[in-house]
Design an enzyme around this catalytic site. Sequence first.
Site, PDB file in Angstrom:
ATOM      1  N   HIS A 290       4.349   6.268  -3.470  1.00 58.21           N
ATOM      2  CA  HIS A 290       5.267   5.300  -2.872  1.00 58.21           C
ATOM      3  C   HIS A 290       6.664   5.394  -3.461  1.00 58.21           C
ATOM      4  CE1 HIS A 290       1.172   3.300  -2.521  1.00 58.21           C
ATOM      5  NE2 HIS A 290       1.456   3.843  -1.357  1.00 58.21           N
ATOM      6  N   THR A 406      -6.665   0.079  -9.523  1.00 46.78           N
ATOM      7  CA  THR A 406      -6.273  -0.185  -8.139  1.00 46.78           C
ATOM      8  C   THR A 406      -7.495  -0.602  -7.339  1.00 46.78           C
ATOM      9  OG1 THR A 406      -5.459   0.800  -6.084  1.00 46.78           O
ATOM     10  CG2 THR A 406      -6.500   2.286  -7.652  1.00 46.78           C
ATOM     11  N   SER A 407      -7.295  -1.511  -6.374  1.00 49.28           N
ATOM     12  CA  SER A 407      -8.400  -1.973  -5.539  1.00 49.28           C
ATOM     13  C   SER A 407      -8.594  -1.106  -4.304  1.00 49.28           C
ATOM     14  CB  SER A 407      -8.160  -3.425  -5.101  1.00 49.28           C
ATOM     15  OG  SER A 407      -6.948  -3.533  -4.372  1.00 49.28           O
ATOM     16  N   THR A 432     -11.902  -5.469 -11.864  1.00 47.64           N
ATOM     17  CA  THR A 432     -12.868  -5.968 -10.893  1.00 47.64           C
ATOM     18  C   THR A 432     -13.380  -4.826 -10.026  1.00 47.64           C
ATOM     19  OG1 THR A 432     -11.063  -6.522  -9.365  1.00 47.64           O
ATOM     20  CG2 THR A 432     -11.856  -8.276 -10.820  1.00 47.64           C
TER      21      THR A 432
END
Length: 500
Positions: A290, A406-407, A432
């Site tokens: 990005h 990162t999810s 998570t």
Amino acid sequence: MSATAVKGKRPVGRPRKNYGPKPTKVRVEVTDDQQVGHLNVKPHGHARNELEERINDLGDSWETESLFEDIIDDITEDKFFTDDDAVPQEQAVRYRQQLRAVGPQEFCRQTVDSGAITAKKLLTAFGIRPPEYLEGMPDDSYYGLLTLALTRELAKRAKLIQYNTIDDAVYLLKKSRNIVVLTGAGISTSLGIPDFRSKETGLYSQLEKLGLGINDPQEVFNIDIFRDDPTIFYSVAKDILPDTKGLYSPTHAFIAQLQNMGKLLTNYSQNIDNIEANAGIRPEKLVQCHGSFATATCQKCGHQVQGDEIFADIKAGLIPRCTKCISTLRGNGSMKRKRSYNKSNGKRGRRRSSDDDDDDGQYDIPSAGVMKPDITFFGEELPDRFTQRLIKHDRDLVDLVVVIGTSLKVAPVSEVVPYLPPHIPQIYISRTPVTHINFDIDLLGDCDVVVAELCRRAGWDLNHEMVDPNQMVDVKLQEGYMSRHIFSTGGSSKSITPAR
């Protein structure tokens, strides 16, 4: 600034969640009896909650596939259930293996159609808690959700069953020579750089409180809005401008160590803070998916400068203008007249100083281009290097995939892992877990703690001031899983914080 959400070619608003390649698409038809997939879901009165309304409205939606994914996400729990109405963990694993072995039609014939198990209970084998609004309804009311669950499961990469433990992860790191590392905001948060999506502390949560006059905080990074009114971005840019002063986290150091050991194939970074350069990760090994603040480009003439050349204007809350455009305008006499009076009251303007005749601030220069940091906004293409490197280089060479911090919920970067060959081992490191990708080994906890422990077990020295050699690390296997490990820190002889 870490940017798991400043993406290319995605619409403003809620990003589409990625569940990997979709070999089977759910067909939706609506008649007097609501149909979801190929199975009837009988109507049962007025909708009693948002989920039911969304299911009942699917047939009228132009965004059906995305809504299906969201619905499943709403009622999916990332665990095996332990109550009497749910499928036990070992049996759930067998059901998932059976689905892949015989295919969805035969699987349904052997399970629900044969009466061996109800559709309602079978949902729990795939991590889906039957919604309360269907309670008491006939079992065929659950068929539509079961169809979605099976489609989603088949779309996932199959886990490699031979890799489960932390020692397995260490073994993979030690033997691999072409590791693809995909990183997100989680590897920079220990340096005080916020991520984008965390509740309360994330950038988007903070932007919502500022009253910027936009419908969605992500619009701050919309290229069309930037071109129409760059003041919106520059009103907050000073708050996301990276000021790392050469700092990098232990996780950055870990990636650099893989590089220096000849193991790193490519680091795909979603972050725009350019901290990888501080850690010594070489440009040829790095794809900044990005972009970053490292450079900036004039939106009119294309003149590019080093990013820090516009930092002073950004910190002052000003819109940085292109110096090349200004120089050209001055050279051909196109600069507008110097403002010598206040048009609102007809009085001559006050001189700022006795020698400010050449002060750019006293000129109207609307035709001088606006400088934009070379971060990828919504609506912009990702760098060509992203696609070319992935397709023409890494896919054929990679022997291990490591995803950190990162999810993986926003395309197109979320497509990287599913695109790589499914037989290549995959390790996931973050606070998570994710549910839409089957990683072989999940290492959950602070990224810096996890990589430091991996290095310790591998016999590698991870030299970094934020790594306490005396830190006690506790690792526990998450209940209900064979390959998901939770890292936590115990006591230590001293507290290590990044130097400023």
